[in-house]
Every structure is written in C-alpha cells, then in structure tokens.
Scaffold this active site. Structure first.
Site, PDB file in Angstrom:
ATOM      1  N   ASP A 231       0.952  -1.267  -0.181  1.00 26.18           N
ATOM      2  CA  ASP A 231      -0.077  -0.023  -0.050  1.00 26.18           C
ATOM      3  C   ASP A 231       0.884   1.184   0.022  1.00 26.18           C
ATOM      4  OD1 ASP A 231      -2.168   1.563  -0.063  1.00 26.18           O
ATOM      5  OD2 ASP A 231      -3.102   0.789   1.693  1.00 26.18           O
TER       6      ASP A 231
HETATM    7  C1  BGC Z   1      -5.201   3.275   0.317  1.00 26.35           C
HETATM    8  C2  BGC Z   1      -5.536   2.223  -0.773  1.00 26.35           C
HETATM    9  C3  BGC Z   1      -5.445   3.097  -2.173  1.00 26.35           C
HETATM   10  C4  BGC Z   1      -4.007   3.656  -2.248  1.00 26.35           C
HETATM   11  C5  BGC Z   1      -3.833   4.340  -3.477  1.00 26.35           C
HETATM   12  C6  BGC Z   1      -3.798   4.019   0.300  1.00 26.35           C
HETATM   13  O1  BGC Z   1      -3.729   5.168   1.098  1.00 26.35           O
HETATM   14  O2  BGC Z   1      -5.082   2.693   1.595  1.00 26.35           O
HETATM   15  O3  BGC Z   1      -6.691   1.762  -0.455  1.00 26.35           O
HETATM   16  O4  BGC Z   1      -5.661   2.145  -2.939  1.00 26.35           O
HETATM   17  O5  BGC Z   1      -3.681   4.578  -1.041  1.00 26.35           O
HETATM   18  O6  BGC Z   1      -4.462   5.479  -3.547  1.00 26.35           O
END
Ligand code: BGC
Length: 710
Positions: free
Chosen positions: A257
């Site tokens: 993530d």
């Molecule tokens: C979130 C994800 C998301 C990613 C990209 C993160 O902060 O937890 O769910 O896909 O950002 O935007």
C-alpha cells in the site's frame, strides 16, 4: 514480440527495480507523500507503473515517454482508485453490498472497468474486501460489511466484473484485492492501528474473501498497512509467501500500500530503508507503491546479502507478466487510442443506470404506519437539513473522475420528480457546525409547521468515512441532533433520509421519526433515486450488510457471535449483558423494509449423502411487486468448538410479483456445515444442525428447522 524473459535478461539492476516501483503522478493525492519529477524518473527507467493519472492524452503522453525515451521501451501500466464507479459514481461499496445481489455487483464492476479503461487505466485498486465489524473504522464504507460469505460473493463478482473474460481486452482492467488482510480489525476502529486477532478468526472471517478473489483469478493483491500480532502485512512472509503464494497458488502481483514499505521503520521492524526493502521483497511484495524503498534500499540490500538477484528477478517477472496479460506488449496504447475524446460526459444512459443502481441500495429502516411511499399527489414538502441540497456529498468518498457538480441533490431530485409539489428548503445549519444560527433553526421549524410532509436530511459529509476518517462517536455530527429534535418537536410525522458511510447511533431519532432511510452515499443520481423511493416508483429492497448498533459502546456487534457460557437471560444477573443497554442491536444484519410484505412457507429438509437440501417458498403477500433477500443461517449447536449462533450459509435475492410465490432450494454440504480444525483444515462433525431461514438475522423473525447430517 519481446517476451518478459528476453527483457529480464537485458535489464540493469536499476531497470529491474524500476519495474518494481509504482509512483503517483500527482493528479490526485491519496497519501501523505507526493512524487517529484515523475518524467525524469520515467526516462531513467526508474518507474514501472503510475497511479493517479488518467485520461487518454495524459496516459498516452506518459506511455510515449516509457516507450520512446527509455532504453528498453517497456510499457507502463496505469492504476487508479476506482472504488464505486469511475465517471458515473455509484453508491459506496457498503451501500452496494446492501443490494445483496452478485449480478448487480458484477455489472457495476464491468461498467466501472469499461469507463476506467476508456480513460487509459489498466488497473483498479479494487475490490476492497476487508470484512469490518467496527463502524468507528471509516473504511467500513469501502467494503462488503460484516459478513465473510458476502465478502466472498463480492470478491468473485467484482473480480469477474473488472477483469472480464480476457484481461487483454481493451475494456478489461486488472483488479486488486485489498487490503490483505484483517485490516478491518484494527484496534478500537482506529485506522492504521495494530491488529491482534486469533488464527481462527483470521482463517474463518478475514481470509476467505481474498481466497475467493484468488480463485476468481484476481491479477493483483495489495498488502494492508497494518501489522498482525506484531508482523506488518507488508513484511508478512507467512501470509504473503505462505498463504497467498504457496497455499492458494497465487501467481499474480503483490503490491504494497501507499508508502507502506517505508512504514516498516515506524512499525519498528526495520532500522532503515534497506532493511525495510529486504523484508518486503523477501515476504513477497513485488511492487513498492510510493515508498521508494526498493529504489533506495534494494541495491544495498543486495550488497549486504539481505536479498538475492533471483528474488528481485522473480518479482520483475511477475510485473512483466502482468503487463503481458494486460496486452501492453501487443499494444501499449490499447486503452488509450489516439483521437479518443477525453473524459466522456455522464450521459443519459449512464444516469439511468446509476439511478437504478442507487435505488437498489437504499435501505428503508423504519416506516411507521406505512407513511411511505408519499401519496400520489403529495402536497407541500418541507425539505430540511444540511444534506438536503448537498450534491457533491452524495458521491461519498473516492470519487475517481466523478464531479460533485454533476451529482443530483435530494432537493434537485424531488423538484425533478415532483414538479408540482411546493418544496420549502431549510438547511438548518451545516453538517458539522457545533451550533445552528437561531434564524436558520427558526426557518426549519416554520417550514415543518407549514408543510404537508416533513423530510429531514441528516448525516455525515462524504469525507467523514473512508481512509483516515475514523470516529470515536457514532452519533450525528455537529448540531444535527438538536436540529432533528426541534423538527420532531413540531409534532408532525418526519421522514429522515440518513447519509453516512457507517451505521450511526441515533436512538431518539429512530424512536421518534416516522420513517428512516439509510441512503449511505448513493452517487451521482442520489436525488432522483431517493425521489423514486419516496414516491413509490421504486419499491425499497436493500438490506443492511452490517448490524446497526444502538450505541458505540456495543461495538463490535455482529450477527455471527458465539453464544458464550452464560448467554443473555433477562432474569439472571450473571449472564452476558450490560447494565445500561440491551445486547440487541437497533437493526439486525439483513434488516430492510419493503412497501410490500413477504412470507415464507412449506419449509422442508431433505437429507442427502453428506449434506441436506432445504426447500420452501417465498411469497409476496402485499400489494406491490418487490424484491427481497432470503437468508439461510446455520448453527452447529454441539461441536468440539463453540460455533457462531448464526453463520450465513446462503442468500438469494428475488423479485416477486403481487401474489407470486417462488420456490427455493438450497443445498448445504459438509463444507457449509463444518469448520476448521486446530490445524486450519476443514473438518465436519456429524450430528444435529439448526438451520434458520428468514429475511434478516433478527432471531425473533427467523424460522428454525433442525436436521441430522451424517
Ligand atoms: C489506500 C489504498 C489505495 C492507495 C492508493 C492508500 O492510502 O489505503 O486503499 O488504493 O492509497 O491510492
């Protein structure tokens, strides 16, 4: 055509690490750090994929740099958070879960994928499969709710919808099952906080939706930010390499993530980026999203002997293989052909579809004296509350390429559907204002006094749920409770439209309002879909995918709890209960009213080898056609482990005309009736099973039959 193998053998270490590096293109900020000099990094072969960039022109331009200005000309893939629609924003996932309809879930996935692919995207960071049993956690809004079987069904439907039959097709996008795993169990419902659950809960509750996604062929998986009992998922060899890769044979891409590899230092398991990079790579993370840990740390990790070239090569091959499967080596511009118009408008057909989907997701929680639907000639309406004319809020969190100014507010929707009804609009303050100006409050009371119907639009702003949007309180924000009280005190029946990314505890309003609709955030056609429901053009059919607590103090509360040794007994003090509140929720999982009524009859069980068939009929006993969802829960009353009082085994959503009866037949096998043994192996104990059928998990309304299965 070049094969991934040819490319790998031609790559320098920098180029290999580049393929493992995903950066945000700075179009939309979704995390705490922002990429700098993306084009320079691209040219140097230090980036393999981009996110937060869409549109034919923008993605073509970046692809051109990758193809024509880098040494090896490897195409990029483009990713984005397409969580509940891309251009035409549909209800938030928790709202969509309320439809209990895999056909709908798949269709909206297909639709979002088509729109996203048309705008140059190859991958969506969805579906979010985190089972969530704590509404304090803002991300409950993004997922399938509290039930694992629903999570599994959402996983399968969405992966099939997004990816279509052929991932290389111009209208298919790679899905990303996230956030692996148990993120929804973060302590006290606080985002990013530590998770500590039993192995059994992990195996029974949190892993199965991800397994379903893998079985459906999901192309990628994203590791959760959180740790599980001290091991951050980004570095969890047992769960990434062990469960995902070896046990489930997942051969797609695992990504971190946002910035999560760097956060291994904050977790306290890595001293520097080099150690962090090594931990993540060894655990099985192929792509580093926005930590630059692989770029900065892997070369040293190699030197220090913390990782091997083979480990890097394996990750690179998986990324190249994903690009091959997406058809990018055949035609890197296939999702971004020259001459295609930039973002298309949300046209009439899309609006019709969005309105229909939104109508399927509105949950009628209360309807005293059948106050809804409104009469055919409704008379005057007082439309009160800070969410009455709040178009942009209707989109909720994660709006992708949706635009707030395109969303239809309740006021606009009612005006369109009821052009002859005089509507007085009184906002009564703001969503989170701590006080209501005296004149604004007086306007709401006057409007309520003068109108034939009072509709009160309450709830949260779109940003109050989703990531980093947790709440310790589950009540209405700001001064809305005071507003509601003032309007209810007028003494007329009040219809409450509630907007939120989670269940909100508001007992007084539930007690006093004549009708309450949980609207979640319905998307671009919110106002028209709500008007359809209020006028009866649409018969409500949605049901709660989460148990609705009376008070935050009951959390976590869900239908699949175990009985305990002293189950509740009102006459016995020394049983499981509170001194100051009932154990029961305000509304059970599956609760949701209709303008018609449904009945259940002729329930029979027919044993078969290693299982049982449950038969019966559902009838529409009311005066309108409508949809309902039938649930079949199982309880194993005596096993060597205490089993949940209700475990959802099957659900079926059906449409019935007036007076129509529909037969159903559910086949339960040993797998449905069994459980996992101490070594997480499925086991089955012959004996008696209690089966419960009904239209929600409310024990008072379930029909029980017991069977013996050998
Ligand atoms: C979130 C994800 C998301 C990613 C990209 C993160 O902060 O937890 O769910 O896909 O950002 O935007």
């Amino acid at each position: 055509m070049r094969t991934p193998e040819d490319l790998l053998s031609a790559m320098t270490l920098t180029e290999k690490i580049g393929q493992l590096t995903m950066v945000t293109a700075d179009y939309a900020v979704t995390g705490p750090t922002v990429a700098t000099d993306v084009t320079g990094a691209l040219r140097a072969g230090r980036v393999g994929s981009l996110f937060n960039l869409y549109g034919t022109g923008a993605t073509r331009a970046a692809q051109k740099v990758a193809l024509e200005e880098t040494r090896l000309g490897i195409p990029l893939f483009f990713a984005h958070d397409v969580i509940h629609g891309f251009r035409a924003i549909c209800p938030i996932p928790l709202g969509e879960a309320s439809a209990f309809d895999p056909t709908l879930w798949k269709a909206t996935g297909r639709w979002a994928a088509t729109e996203a692919a048309e705008a140059g995207l190859d991958l969506v960071f969805a579906p979010m499969l985190d089972v969530a049993r704590d509404p304090r956690w803002g991300r409950i809004a993004e997922g399938p709710g509290e039930d694992t079987r629903i999570g599994r069904a959402v996983a399968e439907a969405k992966v099939n919808g997004f990816q279509g039959r052929d991932l290389a097709a111009a209208d298919a996008v790679a899905a990303c099952a996230k956030h692996y795993v148990a993120y929804g169990a973060c302590a006290a419902g606080r985002d990013y906080a530590s998770v500590d659950i039993s192995d059994r809960t992990l195996e029974e509750v949190y892993l199965p939706p991800f397994k379903a996604a893998v079985e459906a062929g999901v192309a990628t998986v994203m590791a959760a930010f959180t740790d599980l009992a001290g091991v951050p998922l980004t570095a969890h060899e047992g769960l990434l390499d062990g469960v995902l890769r070896r046990r489930w044979r997942f051969d797609g891409v695992i990504m971190s993530d946002y910035g999560a590899i760097g956060e291994l230092m904050a977790h306290g398991v890595a001293a520097d980026l080099t150690e962090a990079a090594a931990l993540a790579l060894r655990a099985g993370v192929d792509i580093d999203m926005m930590a630059y840990a692989y770029e900065k740390g892997l070369p040293q990790a190699l030197e220090r002997g913390l990782v091997t070239v083979e480990q890097i090569d394996r990750a690179v091959m998986r990324v190249l293989e994903l690009k091959r499967r997406l058809g990018l080596f055949d035609d890197p511009y296939r999702r971004r052909p020259a001459g295609r118009a930039e973002l298309p408008p949300v046209d009439a057909a899309a609006r019709r579809a969005a309105r229909e989907v939104a109508g399927r997701c509105l949950v009628l929680l209360r309807n005293r004296d059948n106050i809804l639907p409104l009469p055919d000639v409704p008379g005057s309406i007082a439309l009160i509350g800070p969410l009455a004319d709040a178009g942009p809020e209707m989109l909720g969190n994660w709006t992708a390429a949706g635009r707030g100014d395109e969303a239809i507010s309740v006021l606009a929707g009612l005006r369109r559907i009821l052009p002859d009804a005089p509507i007085t609009h009184a906002p009564g303050g703001t969503i989170d204002g701590e006080t209501i100006p005296a004149d604004a409050l007086a306007d709401t009371v006057a409007a309520a006094e003068q109108a034939d119907h009072v509709i009160l639009c309450l709830g949260e702003a779109g940003w109050m749920s989703g990531e980093a949007a947790c709440r310790a309180r589950l009540d209405l924000p700001g001064a809305q409770e005071a507003l509601a009280r003032a309007v209810l005190d007028v003494g007329k029946p009040v219809i409450v439209l509630l907007f939120s990314g989670r269940p909100l505890a508001m007992e007084e309003i539930f007690d006093r309002a004549a009708a309450v609709v949980a609207c979640w955030f319905p998307g671009v056609e919110a106002g028209t879909a709500i008007a359809d429901l209020l006028t009866g053009a649409v018969n409500p059919a949605a049901k709660l995918p989460v148990t609705w607590p009376r008070h935050v103090g009951q959390v976590p509360i869900h239908h699949a709890q175990r009985p305990g040794g002293r189950p509740f007994d009102a006459k016995n003090k020394y049983t499981s209960k509170y001194l100051d509140m009932p154990n029961t929720p305000r509304f059970a999982f599956g609760h949701g009213l209709s303008y018609t009524t449904f009945g259940l009859s002729g329930i029979k069980t027919r044993p078969m080898p290693g299982g049982v068939v449950v038969l019966g009929a559902v009838s529409n006993d009311g005066r309108r056609p409508g949809k309902t969802t039938l649930f079949l829960f199982v309880r194993d009353p005596v096993a060597r482990l205490s089993r949940p009082v209700l475990a959802l085994a099957r659900f079926e959503t059906m449409h019935l005309g007036v007076g129509e009866a529909r037969r159903f037949g559910f086949t339960l096998t040993r797998e449905d009736l069994g459980f996992l043994d101490e070594a997480s192996k499925p086991t089955f104990e012959a004996g008696q099973f209690d089966l419960f059928l009904g239209f929600s998990a409310d024990p008072e309304r379930l029909t029980q039959v017991s069977v013996t299965v050998g």
